[in-house]
Design an enzyme around this catalytic site. Sequence first.
Site, PDB file in Angstrom:
ATOM      1  N   TYR A 147       0.794  -1.224   0.000  1.00 24.39           N
ATOM      2  CA  TYR A 147       0.000   0.000   0.000  1.00 24.39           C
ATOM      3  C   TYR A 147       0.829   1.278   0.000  1.00 24.39           C
ATOM      4  CZ  TYR A 147      -4.982  -0.756   0.696  1.00 24.39           C
ATOM      5  OH  TYR A 147      -6.307  -1.016   0.519  1.00 24.39           O
ATOM      6  N   ASP A 263      -5.010 -16.838   4.010  1.00 20.35           N
ATOM      7  CA  ASP A 263      -6.095 -17.453   3.230  1.00 20.35           C
ATOM      8  C   ASP A 263      -6.994 -18.329   4.103  1.00 20.35           C
ATOM      9  OD1 ASP A 263      -3.552 -19.342   1.408  1.00 20.35           O
ATOM     10  OD2 ASP A 263      -4.138 -19.421   3.488  1.00 20.35           O
TER      11      ASP A 263
END
Length: 398
Positions: A147, A263
């Site tokens: 980011y 995940d």
Amino acid sequence: MAEKITMQSDGTLTVPDEPTIPFIEGDGIGIDIWPAAKSVLDVAAAKYGKKVEWKEVLAGEKAFNETGDWLPEDTIMAFREYLIGIKGPLTTPIGGGFRSLNVAIRQILDLYVCLRPVRWFQGVPSPVKRPDLVDMVIFRENTEDIYSGLEVEAGTPEALKMIELLRDAFGWEIREGSGIGIKPVSKFGSQRLQRAAIEYAVERKRKRIHWVHKGNIMKFTEGAFQKWGYELVREEYSDVAVGWNDCGGDPGDKILVQDAIADIALQQVLTRPAEFDIIATLNLNGDFLSDALAAQVGGIGIAPGANINYVTGHGVFEATHGTAPKYTGQDKVNPSSLLLSGVLMFEHLGWRDAADDIVRAVESTIGDKIVTYDFARQMEGATEVKCSEFASAVIDRL
Ligand code: NAP
């Protein structure tokens, strides 16, 4: 007389009974949700002899129209000076020199924690069977990771130079025509976030912390985040917390610190929500996880958020949704995200009684099936009310 909130050398805030707090109304539906949220916050505070002196500061379209600047220096100065502020959603300027105004505010003030508590309010429509089991607090790192905005566009001279440099210096072959982004993750950045999560768990008597990461693949960034997290527990918090491997999963009366691969964590927060309590994670994982979790408890219309630097004392509390421009000025949307961000702010200021009262009143309003359109369309027998009417109904129940 209104006074400033100040930071003490021991890291605690001193909050006067009448603090000055800067606010950004926000673009789009900001003009609907801000007055609604503010009216509830003011009544709740007054019950306990408190009064916020709201000081409007500009950002976004309103700032651009009035000053020619999307994020005026005065706004940043006000947040610096008054420490704590609150904001509605902001339009991302196209070609305005900012990737995102929200990201800019976080980076300029070094607000390294994105705090997103996710819990269910009785009666809120949810797509899952047991939304009541969701009660998690996400600590998302706000300043690093992919980011950071360190990117070069495919085909540009910068990208070609980067590809050449990586080939020459490291022997890395990158396919021609690739864009490249950089993912910095530091020990400093990771541990200050993890420290905030542990301190929060201690203060709120929470029992479990997960470091969520993708360290099995990205070993020196996400894997390092996990490693530094366990090191921090051992080196600074062994009196109150213990890592899974150091206690075989039996922490006694200490906080249990464990980790989960991102995940599988995204699956398990859905299938076994009761096993998650505090989650600390990197920037991108945190982005996905907080929106996915918000969906389980009613969506972004009700999810609050805050960006905090616990060292300098700066904090900007914010609605987590965008400006929903198609609803602007219709007095229609749900003000709960901004209102509950205000609740989070009151908790942060130590105004726990007023915060608890608002939560109870929101619960009771929704319990009476008095809701805005977003919930009404999913509830049997609901009374659909306007944004301002929802706020009035909450005030009636304070
Ligand atoms: P959005 O403004 O969050 O709206 C998407 C949808 O979410 C809305 O159409 C609406 O759904 C629902 N929604 C949002 N706020 C709601 C509320 N208070 N009550 C009920 N429902 C609500 O996302 P977007 O349309 O992608 O983005 C619009 C602008 O906002 C863009 O300029 C974007 O950059 C900006 N943005 C700002 C922030 C921020 O300031 N933090 C965050 C995200 C996006 P329905 O259509 O189903 O009714």
